[in-house]
Structure formats: C-alpha cells, structure tokens
Design an enzyme around this catalytic site. Structure first.
Site, PDB file in Angstrom:
ATOM      1  N   LYS B 106       0.813  -1.218   0.000  1.00  0.00           N
ATOM      2  CA  LYS B 106       0.000   0.000   0.000  1.00  0.00           C
ATOM      3  C   LYS B 106       0.846   1.267   0.000  1.00  0.00           C
ATOM      4  CE  LYS B 106      -0.441  -2.513   3.411  1.00  0.00           C
ATOM      5  NZ  LYS B 106      -1.033  -3.486   4.318  1.00  0.00           N
ATOM      6  N   LYS B 206      -4.122   3.447   2.504  1.00  0.00           N
ATOM      7  CA  LYS B 206      -5.239   2.665   1.980  1.00  0.00           C
ATOM      8  C   LYS B 206      -6.361   3.563   1.461  1.00  0.00           C
ATOM      9  CE  LYS B 206      -4.100  -1.128   5.142  1.00  0.00           C
ATOM     10  NZ  LYS B 206      -4.270  -1.564   6.545  1.00  0.00           N
ATOM     11  N   GLY B 303      -3.161 -10.387   8.630  1.00  0.00           N
ATOM     12  CA  GLY B 303      -2.927 -11.794   8.946  1.00  0.00           C
ATOM     13  C   GLY B 303      -2.487 -12.566   7.721  1.00  0.00           C
TER      14      GLY B 303
END
Lengths: 438, 438
Positions: B106, B206, B303
C-alpha cells in the site's frame, strides 16, 4: 472510444425503470469505466404505455419482447420480466441469437440454471446475474472472483428484505406476525401475495445460486429445505432476546464431510454478531472461507436503483469482457464448467444444529425430569433452560430449552416423544440456532 | 487443461508464507476456478534460511530477488517485500520484463502508483493489489468492478486493525492508550515501532488507493490529512459512549461540490451503526453510491491467510485475463487511464464536519455563555452538551459540546478563541463526528 454497446431491456417494472434511469444519469462515468458507452436502444413491456413513459430518449418501444431478442442491432439482452416460463424462452432465444444476457431472475436460475448456462456456454455468450441475489450487494462477484483462493466452508445470508423487515418490526414493536405483514404490504415492502417472501422460497432461490458458485455444484433448487417465518410468535422473539439471541430468516449452505447442506429457516443468531444487527429491509451475507475467515457483505437487497446497480455492473462486465476469448472469461459458476463437482446435497435429516425448543406444559413436579430424560435418550444435551408462566392460562407454563448440536433426525425423534407426553400441550416450537462462528 | 502458470514470490514473511501455504493447500480448487494450475516456482528472501524452510516443494530459492524478476520462465511476480525503495525497483523491473505483478504494498502504490500503473500500461501487463487494502476484504474489486454503475459519494473505512484493536480495548476495559498499545505489541497486533498504525499513516495509504479508484483520480498520498489515535483518552471514549457514539479511526474520502475530501482521523460514529460495532482487529469499509446506497464490507484486515486470500484472488484474475487484449481488461483504477479526472483534493480547512469538543474550565457562572458566544461568532451551533466534574481537580469541570456541521476553518477559529479564554485550561479536545448516513 469505440461506439456504444447496445442494450435491449425486457420488462420495465421497478428494476427495469431503475436500470434505465441510472444508465442515463451516470452515463458519462459508466463510459469512463467501461471504455465505451452503454445505451438502451429498445424496450419491451407488455404494458406499452409504461414502456413509452420510461423511454424518454426515443428508444424503440414494443410489447413484443421477441422483437428485441431478434433485433440484430442489439448486443445484450437485460431480462427483468421474472418468472420461469416466458423469461426462460426469451433468454434461451437471446442466447440462440448469440446475445449476452443480464438477468435478475433468481427463480429461473435456481430452477433452470443448468440448462441456461449450458446453452450460453455452447454459444460462447455470457449470462450475468449479480442482481439475482441480494439486490445491490455484490455477493456474486465476491464469491466468484474474490474468494477464489478459499475452500468455502459455509454461507449464511439474510437475503429476503421483506422477511427481515417483518422480524425486525415484530421485535422492535412487540407485535405479532399478521399486523406487521399488513404494514409491510402498505409500505410496499411485501407484495399482495407475500408467499415467496414469507415462506422462504425467494431466499431458497438465492441460497441455491450462491451454493452452486461456492461449492462448484449444479443449481439444485429441488433439494433446498425450506421453512418460512409465518409460525414465529412475538413470544419466541422475546424469549430468544432474553437468551442473548435474535431471530433471523437465514439462507444457509455449508460443506460438511458427507455433502452439502442447503436450507432456509428462521434461526437464533447471537445478538453480538453483526448479522443479528441487520435490521429492516437490509440484506447481509456472511461467507466463511478457510483462508480468509468470515467476511460479511451488507446493503440494500431490493429496490429500483440498488438492484439496477447490480444489473449495470453486469452490463459493464459484459462490455469489458465480450471481446475476450470465451474460455478465458470468468466461469459462470466460478468453477470451470467441465470441473463441477457431484458432491450431494444432504437431506435435512442429516443436518446438525443446536436448537431452541419451546413447549407448554402443565406445571407439576417431575415434568422437567421427564422431558430431559427423553432428550437424553436421543443423545441431546441441554445448554440453557428458562421457565415462564404462560400469559393466557394460569396452570400452564412455557419451558424454553436450548440444546447442544445434534442431527435433525435426533431432534425430530425427541420432539415426537415429548409431544406424546400427556403433560405437554400442543406442538413443540423448534427454531434452530446458528452461532455463525465456526 | 493448460499447463500451470508460474509464479515467483519476493519476500516470504507472514503474507508470503500464507500465500505459499494456501496455494498448496487449495491447489485443486484454485485450478478448477482459474482453468489452470498456479504454481510457485521460485522464492526470494534476503533470509535464505526462511525461504528454504518454506519451500517444501523443491522451488528454487534465492536471496537475490532480481534473479526471480529476470527468470524468463516466470509469468507473475508477487511482491511482498514492502517499502518504497527496493520493492519499487523490483516491480518496475518485472514490468519491464513483461511480467504481471501482484502486490500488497500500500505504501508503494499510495506514493508511486501513478508511475507504476503507467509503466504497466505501456507494457500491457497487469498490476493487481487487492491485498493492499483491508487484507482479506475484497474491497478493491467491489469498487473497481461491482459499484461501477454508481457515482460514488463517499467511502469510510476502519482500515487499520491495530488502531481498531486499541480503541476497542480502551473502551471495553476502560484503560488508557499506553498499556493497551503494549498489550497489542505482546499479542503481535502492533509492531515494535507502531508509528504507521497508531499515527494513521497506514490507513492513509489505503484510503488514498480507494479514493483513486472511487473517483477516477490519481493516487495522491501527499494530499491526505492525517491524525492518529495517540491523543485519545479513555475519558473521551466514555463521554462519547454516553452521547450515543463510539470512537473509531476512520479513513474517509468524499466527493463534494468543490472537490474531494481525503482524510484519516478518529471519529465519533453512532453506536447503532454496524461500523460502530466492528471490534478488535477486524476491518470494515462502507461505500455510499448514488444508486446502490450504502454497502458495507467486513472481514479480517490483516494476517497471513486472510491477506493471502486477496493475493491469490489477484493471481487467479491475472491468470484468467492474461490472454485477453490489454485494452479490454478491467482498468487498474476502474476508470480507463486516459479518462482520469483532475478533480482537486481539498485542503482540510475546506472540509465540513460536526465535532465533539471537550474543554476543562473553571467552574463559575457565565463560562458556558462565553463559550457559546464564541462559537456563535464562528457560525457554529450546538446540538448537545454535557458537563462533568473533573475526576482529578475539584474546582475544574469538563464541558463536552457537540456542534452542528461546519467547516474545519470555522471550528479551528472557534477553538483558538476558546483556548484564549482565561477560564479555559489547556487545549480543547476536538474529535470529528461522522454520522455515516448521508
């Protein structure tokens, strides 16, 4: 920029009108995204006046949908007539003419999807149906293109806004089913004949389609277990609340070792879950994948413009992909059609769930012992229990039991023996519990 | 079936390892969806032992990522190194070699996306980055391909799991910021240097990317207004709760008449909204479109396997589309690249919002009158007010005001004059309110 792609709309009711309006209003942004304009050139509706009143731009109007299908100038047919007869013939005819099809027709795809997808494949055309499930929520694309790394474990959806509105209102205003249904009809949220919505049939169409995409199996509407919301009482809703649950009509499909579960029924959902807090006519779908875990998709499940949003997203996809080699487009059911699986849909007897059971009993010593003995005989253990005095009759009490997970078959047997007890009055109310966490 | 497509992974930390694992575990289903196998043939990591411990299948392992980029046998490069220096060189080199690129980076895209997308366009290759925003939630595809009928009005996202975990814990356990951050670090939710997460920089990366896709503008990280969560007190969280709000760190981008708002800051969200109930490390994004209304997307924002789910979805997309004519693939930023808009990103001064203001004042008559007079002079009206005795000092009280919507400029001016009052002690705490309903 290339010249615009030409669209014919069949049926300009709520969604057809919305599609026309949004295509016009946002035509510039849509062309910037699609790489070319998308224009409606022909509109068919059996009500010619309605079609004329919508066609502001000089589009050709007809009451004969077949004329649109046969028109060689038209590239994409948008089918918004609904039903499984005329719509089916028209879609197959359009495919036969080598046209791409965009449809919102869940009943048709749930029942005849296999035939339609095969015809489309043979002709190398696309059949797109984002609008068929959960209105404006892009759940078809999420399943088909975004969660593709995952072995999907289960899907649970609030996918009928009418039913969810009724349950929300019953809870919020402590009202019984009938007057809330009437109110929903007045507000235009329920149709004059509300059967499809309140009996779970519409939700069953939608979960059938999602199940096929998630698990790579054919659409099999005849295999769905379906139970509606008409027998739910305000009493059950408030007992559920007391136990930390909210009652929602869920469409559920789950992969277990023996096969695939496919079912629609009311369910107790823990109040802390986002799903329990989806209120009114809104829809939401949770998908559990082995890699991503649970993801949730929420939005308007019906209405003119939300559904049009999905119809037009499909139009843009078809516009983008129509020049691509058909073998390299996204497969209709996510999996390559020659690689579908024959994993069986399980009969309801084999489905496992925890349950909420409510029974009216004569209030005397030993009753609970007898009931728990019958449950134990069926290998069913109890996770919670409350006893309530019945509002109407002094000597009767309501007993509410939450059971641990067991097969439907076990629960059915237990319910039968409990109902046979002389101290138990009437039927046992059984509502399944879905924790939505595993 | 065609022979497998060959992938090289650069960087096998958490996400790289997850990508390798999920590709292996679900290889059969992935091939059924993609129409051909997707296999990792080469792995680069500066830690050769780590790379070797992951490469169970005899893949070639190297500590020189450039070797992977230069390998003519490899079709797609997965860049999971992170950062804006080496990763940028490698991605540009891969594009130069005519390879497609999948990345979760990002920071790189928010800062250098324009250059990278232009290079990819020139070479006719794809750069896919679903994993760069909100981990496993397929929000990039939703914006780029599903909401394409809509004029997007705004996006609001809980897009940093670390910050959301900290705020959730501060509220649930009535703890101050510092010990909760420490706990997050122990649990592995926050890094040793947590700056990017707690100062809002990661969320800013983001929202920059989402803003570009939603509005068809170039990525402009340097224009984001950024405010983190380090100054939030447990006190403010509990006052907000009392007023019916929960504090969340939001990334927000909104189209208004004069331009586009682009900002990251803590915000009060009404407790009844689903967004207010997104807890712990979970992420959620609400997108408001003119046709579809508000849709919400929820799931794990980080994750190993959730992020891998997005990386692999991109790999499948690239596999499906690589044979398509580059001009007919989905445009990288949803809009066709030659049709991007130059709508300006607005300075923060021009942004309008309602606010929560907390000030400590000496408790004597006339204080409130003075404060409200200063607000009125800046055209700010008050929608709610509570007064609290300060816990620490007897003679001071906390005053909390909720203001109606006004420009940031007005609020700043009012705050300055209020802070200049002799009865007001210290700084005024200002937290913006986002109703998320219009």
């Amino acid at each position: 920029m290339m010249k615009p792609i030409r669209v014919g709309i069949l049926g300009v009711g709520t969604v057809g009108g919305g599609t026309y309006t949004v295509l016009k209003r946002n035509q510039e942004e849509i062309a910037r995204r699609a790489g070319r304009g998308i224009v409606v050139t022909m509109i068919a509706d059996k009500d010619l006046d309605r079609a004329r009143s919508i066609a502001e731009g000089g589009e050709t109007v007809t009451d004969n949908a077949q004329d649109v299908v046969n028109n060689p100038e038209i590239d994409i047919i948008v089918e918004l007539i609904g039903g499984t007869t005329i719509a089916k013939d028209l879609i197959l005819a359009a495919i036969g003419q080598g046209k791409h099809v965009v449809t919102a027709n869940k009943a048709l795809l749930a029942n005849h999807g296999t035939e339609i997808f095969a015809a489309a494949r043979e002709k190398g055309v696309m059949v797109a149906f984002e609008a068929a499930v959960a209105g404006g929520i892009p759940i078809i694309k999420a399943l088909r293109e975004s969660l593709t790394a995952n072995r999907i474990e289960w899907i649970a959806g609030i996918i009928n806004g009418t039913a969810n509105f009724i349950l929300s209102e019953m809870r919020a205003k402590s009202l019984p089913f009938a007057p809330v249904l009437e109110q929903a009809q007045k507000l235009g949220y329920a149709e004059a004949d509300p059967t499809y919505d309140i009996e779970g049939i519409d939700a069953a169409h939608k979960i059938t389609i999602m199940s096929a995409i998630a698990f790579g199996i054919p659409v099999q509407f005849d295999k769905v277990y379906i139970e509606g919301i008409t027998k739910l009482t305000q009493e059950d809703i408030s007992y559920a609340e007391e136990l930390g649950y909210r009652i929602k009509l869920l469409g559920i499909t789950r992969r277990v070792e023996q096969g695939i579960e496919l079912r629609v029924h009311p369910a107790l959902v823990p109040t802390s879950r986002l799903m329990a807090n989806v209120e009114g006519v809104m829809n939401a779908v949770v998908v559990k994948g082995d890699a991503v875990g649970a993801t949730l998709y929420y939005g308007a499940g019906a209405g003119a413009e939300p559904t049009a949003s999905s119809v037009i997203a499909d139009l843009i996809d078809v516009t983008r992909m129509q020049t691509a080699d058909p073998m390299h487009r996204v497969p209709t059911l996510s999996f390559q059609p020659d690689l579908l699986s024959d994993t069986p849909v399980l009969p309801m007897d084999a489905v496992e769930s925890a349950c909420y059971l409510r029974l009216q009993v004569i209030d005397k010593p030993g009753v609970l012992a007898e009931i728990t003995r019958l449950l134990a005989e069926c290998d069913i253990s109890i996770s919670a229990f409350i006893q309530k005095e019945s509002v109407d009759e002094g000597k009767l009490v309501n007993i509410i039991l939450l059971t641990h997970r067991t097969t439907e078959k076990n629960t059915n047997t237990a319910i039968q023996s409990i109902e046979a007890l002389p101290v138990v009055m009437g039927k046992v109310t059984r509502i399944r519990i879905e924790e939505l966490n595993d």
